[in-house]
Design an enzyme around this catalytic site. Sequence first.
Site, PDB file in Angstrom:
ATOM      1  N   LYS A   1       0.842  -1.210   0.000  1.00 53.65           N
ATOM      2  CA  LYS A   1       0.000   0.000   0.000  1.00 53.65           C
ATOM      3  C   LYS A   1       0.876   1.259   0.000  1.00 53.65           C
ATOM      4  O   LYS A   1       1.681   1.471   0.898  1.00 53.65           O
ATOM      5  CB  LYS A   1      -0.899   0.026   1.242  1.00 53.65           C
ATOM      6  CG  LYS A   1      -1.797   1.267   1.291  1.00 53.65           C
ATOM      7  CD  LYS A   1      -2.803   1.175   2.421  1.00 53.65           C
ATOM      8  CE  LYS A   1      -2.373   1.904   3.660  1.00 53.65           C
ATOM      9  NZ  LYS A   1      -2.447   3.373   3.555  1.00 53.65           N
TER      10      LYS A   1
ATOM     11  N   ASP B   1      -3.171   4.306  -2.431  1.00 50.80           N
ATOM     12  CA  ASP B   1      -4.205   4.770  -1.485  1.00 50.80           C
ATOM     13  C   ASP B   1      -4.273   6.300  -1.494  1.00 50.80           C
ATOM     14  O   ASP B   1      -3.789   6.962  -0.592  1.00 50.80           O
ATOM     15  CB  ASP B   1      -3.816   4.238  -0.091  1.00 50.80           C
ATOM     16  CG  ASP B   1      -4.819   4.594   0.990  1.00 50.80           C
ATOM     17  OD1 ASP B   1      -5.964   4.932   0.662  1.00 50.80           O
ATOM     18  OD2 ASP B   1      -4.436   4.535   2.180  1.00 50.80           O
TER      19      ASP B   1
ATOM     20  N   LYS C   1      -7.317   8.013  -2.153  1.00 50.46           N
ATOM     21  CA  LYS C   1      -8.663   8.430  -1.731  1.00 50.46           C
ATOM     22  C   LYS C   1      -9.153   9.665  -2.503  1.00 50.46           C
ATOM     23  O   LYS C   1      -9.352  10.740  -1.929  1.00 50.46           O
ATOM     24  CB  LYS C   1      -8.696   8.728  -0.224  1.00 50.46           C
ATOM     25  CG  LYS C   1      -8.280   7.559   0.654  1.00 50.46           C
ATOM     26  CD  LYS C   1      -8.456   7.897   2.132  1.00 50.46           C
ATOM     27  CE  LYS C   1      -8.006   6.799   3.057  1.00 50.46           C
ATOM     28  NZ  LYS C   1      -6.532   6.660   3.170  1.00 50.46           N
TER      29      LYS C   1
ATOM     30  N   ASP D   1     -13.455  14.584  -5.637  1.00 52.44           N
ATOM     31  CA  ASP D   1     -13.566  15.834  -6.407  1.00 52.44           C
ATOM     32  C   ASP D   1     -14.861  15.753  -7.212  1.00 52.44           C
ATOM     33  O   ASP D   1     -15.677  14.842  -6.988  1.00 52.44           O
ATOM     34  CB  ASP D   1     -12.329  15.996  -7.312  1.00 52.44           C
ATOM     35  CG  ASP D   1     -11.986  17.470  -7.546  1.00 52.44           C
ATOM     36  OD1 ASP D   1     -12.900  18.232  -7.928  1.00 52.44           O
ATOM     37  OD2 ASP D   1     -10.825  17.861  -7.350  1.00 52.44           O
TER      38      ASP D   1
ATOM     39  N   THR E   1     -11.987   5.775   9.727  1.00 50.37           N
ATOM     40  CA  THR E   1     -12.057   5.217  11.084  1.00 50.37           C
ATOM     41  C   THR E   1     -11.636   6.234  12.148  1.00 50.37           C
ATOM     42  O   THR E   1     -11.789   5.982  13.334  1.00 50.37           O
ATOM     43  CB  THR E   1     -11.187   3.950  11.207  1.00 50.37           C
ATOM     44  OG1 THR E   1      -9.917   4.231  10.621  1.00 50.37           O
ATOM     45  CG2 THR E   1     -11.817   2.781  10.498  1.00 50.37           C
TER      46      THR E   1
ATOM     47  N   ARG F   1       2.277  -0.955  11.140  1.00 51.70           N
ATOM     48  CA  ARG F   1       3.240  -1.002  12.245  1.00 51.70           C
ATOM     49  C   ARG F   1       3.612  -2.393  12.735  1.00 51.70           C
ATOM     50  O   ARG F   1       4.801  -2.633  13.007  1.00 51.70           O
ATOM     51  CB  ARG F   1       2.742  -0.118  13.403  1.00 51.70           C
ATOM     52  CG  ARG F   1       2.954   1.365  13.094  1.00 51.70           C
ATOM     53  CD  ARG F   1       2.132   2.273  13.959  1.00 51.70           C
ATOM     54  NE  ARG F   1       0.727   2.267  13.561  1.00 51.70           N
ATOM     55  CZ  ARG F   1      -0.199   3.049  14.088  1.00 51.70           C
ATOM     56  NH1 ARG F   1       0.136   3.905  15.055  1.00 51.70           N
ATOM     57  NH2 ARG F   1      -1.441   3.007  13.664  1.00 51.70           N
TER      58      ARG F   1
HETATM   59  O1  C5P Z   1       0.168   0.840  11.273  1.00 49.11           O
HETATM   60  P1  C5P Z   1      -1.247   0.413  10.972  1.00 49.11           P
HETATM   61  O2  C5P Z   1      -1.357  -1.072  10.729  1.00 49.11           O
HETATM   62  O3  C5P Z   1      -2.227   0.937  11.991  1.00 49.11           O
HETATM   63  O4  C5P Z   1      -1.536   1.130   9.575  1.00 49.11           O
HETATM   64  C1  C5P Z   1      -2.798   1.142   8.972  1.00 49.11           C
HETATM   65  C2  C5P Z   1      -2.708   1.795   7.611  1.00 49.11           C
HETATM   66  O5  C5P Z   1      -4.019   1.900   7.090  1.00 49.11           O
HETATM   67  C3  C5P Z   1      -2.138   3.207   7.628  1.00 49.11           C
HETATM   68  O6  C5P Z   1      -1.480   3.403   6.382  1.00 49.11           O
HETATM   69  C4  C5P Z   1      -3.363   4.086   7.707  1.00 49.11           C
HETATM   70  O7  C5P Z   1      -3.167   5.346   7.139  1.00 49.11           O
HETATM   71  C5  C5P Z   1      -4.352   3.271   6.857  1.00 49.11           C
HETATM   72  N1  C5P Z   1      -5.766   3.534   7.136  1.00 49.11           N
HETATM   73  C6  C5P Z   1      -6.319   3.391   8.404  1.00 49.11           C
HETATM   74  N2  C5P Z   1      -7.655   3.640   8.595  1.00 49.11           N
HETATM   75  C7  C5P Z   1      -8.428   4.024   7.570  1.00 49.11           C
HETATM   76  C8  C5P Z   1      -7.892   4.163   6.292  1.00 49.11           C
HETATM   77  C9  C5P Z   1      -6.538   3.910   6.106  1.00 49.11           C
HETATM   78  O8  C5P Z   1      -5.633   3.017   9.333  1.00 49.11           O
HETATM   79  N3  C5P Z   1      -9.723   4.204   7.763  1.00 49.11           N
END
Ligand code: C5P
Length: 227
Positions: free
Chosen positions: A30, A59, A61, A64, A118, A208
């Site tokens: 991603k 990603d 998003k 527009d 989220t 992470r």
């Molecule tokens: O580190 P972690 O596993 O929490 O990363 C989640 C990834 O998903 C990050 O790149 C974050 O920006 C993305 N994301 C998210 N919640 C969303 C949309 C995207 O955590 N609703």
Amino acid sequence: MQLCVALDLPTQKENLALLEKIKTYDVWIKVGFRSYIRDGKEFIEAIKAINPEFKIFLDLKLYDIPNTMADAAESIMGLGVDMFNVHASAGKLAMKTVMQRLEKYENRPIVLAVTALTSFDEENFKAIYNQDIASKADQFAKDTYEAGMDGVVCSAFESASIKNITSDSFATLCPGIRPFGEDAGDQKRVADIAKAKEQQVDFIVVGRPIYQAKDPAQIVEKILKNL
Ligand code: C5P
């Protein structure tokens, strides 16, 4: 279910070093807008150079007016990515316009729409959409399905109900995953692999727990074995 690794490290160099460690695995990658704005098309090419089999989810998003979104979607076609996304709140017409514009391409990427970010709590969500998150997210998912898109970005906890109101083949891609109950960090509601399976999630996004691990390859392997 497929694993999508979020490349959220601060620099291109660090992101590519992570990929070198996990290049033998069958995973999606991603690329978020921080990396894409800074490192652009060359970054996509550098990922493919490490392993041409990596599938890339851009990603960005998009949000527009319909014609501008369709123009952007068409530009994305030139990047060689395998999946990208838009905001469902841009509206059904915008999503339809994007899909109509891509009709002429034989090998178009998978196109998803974000239902509700989220990061919203109920109060802030309501201030914008005047509705509670769960019912509006369902509505966005229906709009996305009816507009002819391939699936949604949603919480793992909503995946099964979204498939119920759309179709089993309508894809769900879910962030907020802690595969084996790792530290949640700033995520509010996290799901493990067992939960994601129960919810019929198609793509789990993991950041992470992989890039902060001492041995990212080991954790990727462990996740893949458990999917
Ligand atoms: O580190 P972690 O596993 O929490 O990363 C989640 C990834 O998903 C990050 O790149 C974050 O920006 C993305 N994301 C998210 N919640 C969303 C949309 C995207 O955590 N609703």
